[in-house]
Design a protein around this motif. Structure first.
Motif: not given
Ligand SMILES: O=C[C@H](O)COP(=O)(O)O
Length: 250
Positions: A11, A95, A167, A173, A213, A235
């Protein structure tokens, strides 16, 4: 047999210096991993330096977005050939953060997916429902529409080669992961939709990731499910040790 694919979406994190430090650590940690494909997706500014720093091994490079046009007056955008030129194999398309904050639609997602194939990039096409949509019981309707429209006009061979990331927006997140059963049920549904569109063979081959997550603590349970072939990690991909725990889930 589908080869697992774990992708780290960095990101809007990491300067070039920080990205290089992370990729150097990852090169060491992932050197022996042979049975999992690993993709890292830094910011645009870090793509080329990271490409140069990636050593021999399982790491592949991906971009987080791109425009569908080849060139032109599109201030602030990046063309598919530019993404390809700096060493990307993959590109994340659609995304939920792009859909939510930057107005991406199923139509622009479809244009980008087609542009990816036209430029020999493998799209990781993201789909997923919001919490409101899940609570309203319309998850399959929303995800089914995103998949159908995103794949419009693609051949069975193209679909077989690509990656779809499921997702659920409410799990991104937030620390709130979908249960492995719920995640697998939607991934299985996506595979059924793909079968309706481009046939059973492409549905059997397309790789479907879960994202939201994902951590070292929950990856094994997710990967044990029949229709989950990998993860799109946010993350937990920003730290070498936590990402290593995920890619070494076996
Ligand atoms: O691209 C990844 C996703 O948006 C998941 O993000 P996350 O693992 O921080 O929840």
């Amino acid at each position: 047999m589908r080869k697992p694919i774990i992708a780290g979406n960095w990101k809007m994190h990491k300067t070039v210096g920080e990205a290089l430090a992370l990729v150097r650590e990852l090169c060491g940690i992932t050197a022996g991993v042979a049975d999992v494909e690993i993709v890292i997706c830094p910011t645009f500014t870090a793509l080329y330096p990271v490409h140069l720093a990636i050593c021999e091994g399982p790491l592949r490079l991906g971009a987080q977005n791109m425009h569908w046009e080849a060139q032109g007056a599109f201030t602030g955008e990046i063309a598919p050939a530019m993404v390809k030129e700096v060493g990307c194999t993959y590109v994340i398309i659609g995304h939920s953060e792009r859909r939510q904050y930057f107005g991406e639609t199923d139509d622009t997602v479809n244009k980008k997916v087609k542009a990816a194939f036209a430029n020999e990039l493998i799209p990781i096409m993201c789909v997923g429902e919001t919490l409101e949509q899940r609570e309203a019981g319309i998850t399959e309707g929303v995800v089914g529409r995103q998949v159908r429209q995103g794949l419009t006009g693609l051949s069975a061979e193209q679909v077989a080669e690509m990656v779809i990331a499921y997702e659920p927006v409410w799990a991104i997140g937030t620390g709130r992961t979908a249960s492995a059963e719920d995640a697998n049920a939607v991934c299985r549904f996506i595979r059924q939709v793909v079968a309706e569109i481009t046939g059973a063979e492409s549905a059997e081959k397309v790789r479907i990731q879960y994202g939201g997550s994902v951590k070292g603590e929950n990856i094994a349970e997710l990967m044990a499910k029949s229709d989950i072939d990998g993860a799109l990690v946010g993350g937990a991909s920003l730290d070498a040790d936590s990402f290593a725990k995920i890619v070494k889930f076996k």
